[in-house]
Design a protein around this motif. Structure first.
Motif, PDB file in Angstrom:
ATOM      1  N   ARG A  99       0.858  -1.327  -0.041  1.00  0.00           N
ATOM      2  CA  ARG A  99       0.038   0.004   0.077  1.00  0.00           C
ATOM      3  C   ARG A  99       0.911   1.257  -0.027  1.00  0.00           C
ATOM      4  O   ARG A  99       2.006   1.286   0.430  1.00  0.00           O
ATOM      5  CB  ARG A  99      -1.016   0.074   1.266  1.00  0.00           C
ATOM      6  CG  ARG A  99      -1.879  -1.071   1.552  1.00  0.00           C
ATOM      7  CD  ARG A  99      -3.114  -1.048   0.151  1.00  0.00           C
ATOM      8  NE  ARG A  99      -4.043  -2.179   0.605  1.00  0.00           N
ATOM      9  CZ  ARG A  99      -3.876  -3.300   0.000  1.00  0.00           C
ATOM     10  NH1 ARG A  99      -3.091  -3.614  -0.827  1.00  0.00           N
ATOM     11  NH2 ARG A  99      -4.791  -4.144   0.259  1.00  0.00           N
ATOM     12  N   PRO A 100       0.478   2.330  -0.567  1.00  0.00           N
ATOM     13  CA  PRO A 100       1.151   3.612  -0.688  1.00  0.00           C
ATOM     14  C   PRO A 100       1.005   4.299   0.908  1.00  0.00           C
ATOM     15  O   PRO A 100      -0.204   4.820   1.216  1.00  0.00           O
ATOM     16  CB  PRO A 100       0.134   4.517  -1.503  1.00  0.00           C
ATOM     17  CG  PRO A 100      -0.973   4.138  -1.715  1.00  0.00           C
ATOM     18  CD  PRO A 100      -1.007   2.458  -1.345  1.00  0.00           C
ATOM     19  N   VAL A 101       2.075   4.142   1.728  1.00  0.00           N
ATOM     20  CA  VAL A 101       2.171   4.700   3.136  1.00  0.00           C
ATOM     21  C   VAL A 101       2.513   6.112   3.200  1.00  0.00           C
ATOM     22  O   VAL A 101       3.573   6.527   2.868  1.00  0.00           O
ATOM     23  CB  VAL A 101       3.011   3.639   3.826  1.00  0.00           C
ATOM     24  CG1 VAL A 101       2.857   4.398   5.319  1.00  0.00           C
ATOM     25  CG2 VAL A 101       2.261   2.133   3.962  1.00  0.00           C
ATOM     26  N   ARG A 102       1.494   6.988   3.575  1.00  0.00           N
ATOM     27  CA  ARG A 102       1.705   8.225   3.674  1.00  0.00           C
ATOM     28  C   ARG A 102       1.940   8.764   5.189  1.00  0.00           C
ATOM     29  O   ARG A 102       2.616   9.804   5.323  1.00  0.00           O
ATOM     30  CB  ARG A 102       0.361   8.937   3.251  1.00  0.00           C
ATOM     31  CG  ARG A 102       0.634  10.279   2.940  1.00  0.00           C
ATOM     32  CD  ARG A 102      -0.233  10.865   1.901  1.00  0.00           C
ATOM     33  NE  ARG A 102      -0.289  12.637   1.931  1.00  0.00           N
ATOM     34  CZ  ARG A 102       0.767  13.243   1.389  1.00  0.00           C
ATOM     35  NH1 ARG A 102       1.785  12.377   0.615  1.00  0.00           N
ATOM     36  NH2 ARG A 102       0.920  14.662   1.476  1.00  0.00           N
ATOM     37  N   LEU A 103       1.725   8.014   6.225  1.00  0.00           N
ATOM     38  CA  LEU A 103       2.137   8.540   7.527  1.00  0.00           C
ATOM     39  C   LEU A 103       2.078   7.322   8.364  1.00  0.00           C
ATOM     40  O   LEU A 103       1.459   6.301   8.250  1.00  0.00           O
ATOM     41  CB  LEU A 103       0.883   9.425   8.189  1.00  0.00           C
ATOM     42  CG  LEU A 103       0.907   9.602   9.576  1.00  0.00           C
ATOM     43  CD1 LEU A 103       1.985  10.772   9.714  1.00  0.00           C
ATOM     44  CD2 LEU A 103      -0.477  10.184   9.908  1.00  0.00           C
TER      45      LEU A 103
END
Ligand SMILES: C[S@@+](CC[C@H](N)C(=O)[O-])C[C@H]1O[C@@H](n2cnc3c(N)ncnc32)[C@H](O)[C@@H]1O
Length: 196
Positions: A99-103
């Motif tokens: 998954r694209p992890v932003r935080l």
């Protein structure tokens, strides 16, 4: 309850404001220390209803995972977006790499009201942060709260600060927030990876 200060009362208010800004377009967040679940719940509410978004929650204590589950019960669609893992954050679960992890959030120390022996430890915290620095997307951030008011917490806070201070300014925007007029005040570090 009436707040004493209008801007922010604690480092957590400040952290939550950052998270809301950072996740305003959605994305994935990891709570690396679920504890009582309040931070996981906050992240779930920020991301509720957003497409291709969700929260990965991790805690080494089964009790913490159960407390987080209990807190999330009744959150409806927000609950469906949360994936909980009973494990150490030294390794992230495979889902985190899909998954694209932003935080990535760390609220270090021990669970309030729990066993103080079950505190986060400097070597595992540093190992996890090293992985998190790799994992988080450009433009994303790590939010790390340290509590230097106890022995291991003081050691951990110093080590985390040293790691953060050594990051290249070309790649990372590193900020430290603390209350200078309170003793052994919690410290909030925000490490944002530069966009390419
Ligand atoms: C200060 S509490 C977190 C508070 C929580 N974020 C909240 O909103 O209530 C710290 C948590 O870190 C967890 N922890 C300690 N070592 C860990 C590790 N190696 N991996 C994952 N969790 C860990 C503890 O079990 C504890 O629940």
């Amino acid at each position: 309850m009436q707040r004493k200060f209008s801007l922010f009362q604690s480092h957590l208010d400040l952290a939550h404001a950052y998270w809301t800004t950072l996740l305003r377009d959605g994305g994935w967040a990891i709570d690396s220390t679920c504890g009582g679940g309040r931070d996981t719940l906050k992240l779930a509410r920020i991301l509720s209803g957003r497409e291709e978004s969700g929260v990965i929650g991790i805690d080494i204590q089964k009790d913490a995972i159960e407390r987080t589950e209990a807190l999330l019960d009744g959150e409806g669609s927000a609950r469906a977006q949360v994936h909980l893992f009973h494990q150490s954050h030294e390794e992230f679960p495979p889902l985190a790499y899909e998954r694209p992890v932003r935080l990535i959030v760390y609220n270090l120390g021990y669970l309030p009201g729990g066993d103080k022996e079950n505190t986060t430890l400097t070597p595992t915290t540093l190992a996890s942060i090293e992985r998190a620095l790799e994992l988080v997307q450009p433009g994303g951030a790590l939010s790390i709260t340290c509590y230097p008011g106890h022995k291991e917490g003081a050691r951990e806070a110093q080590a985390v600060q040293e790691l953060a201070a050594g990051l290249s300014p070309a790649e990372w925007n590193v900020c430290l927030h603390t209350h200078l007029n309170r003793s052994a005040s919690p410290q909030l570090l925000l490490l944002q990876k530069n966009s390419i």
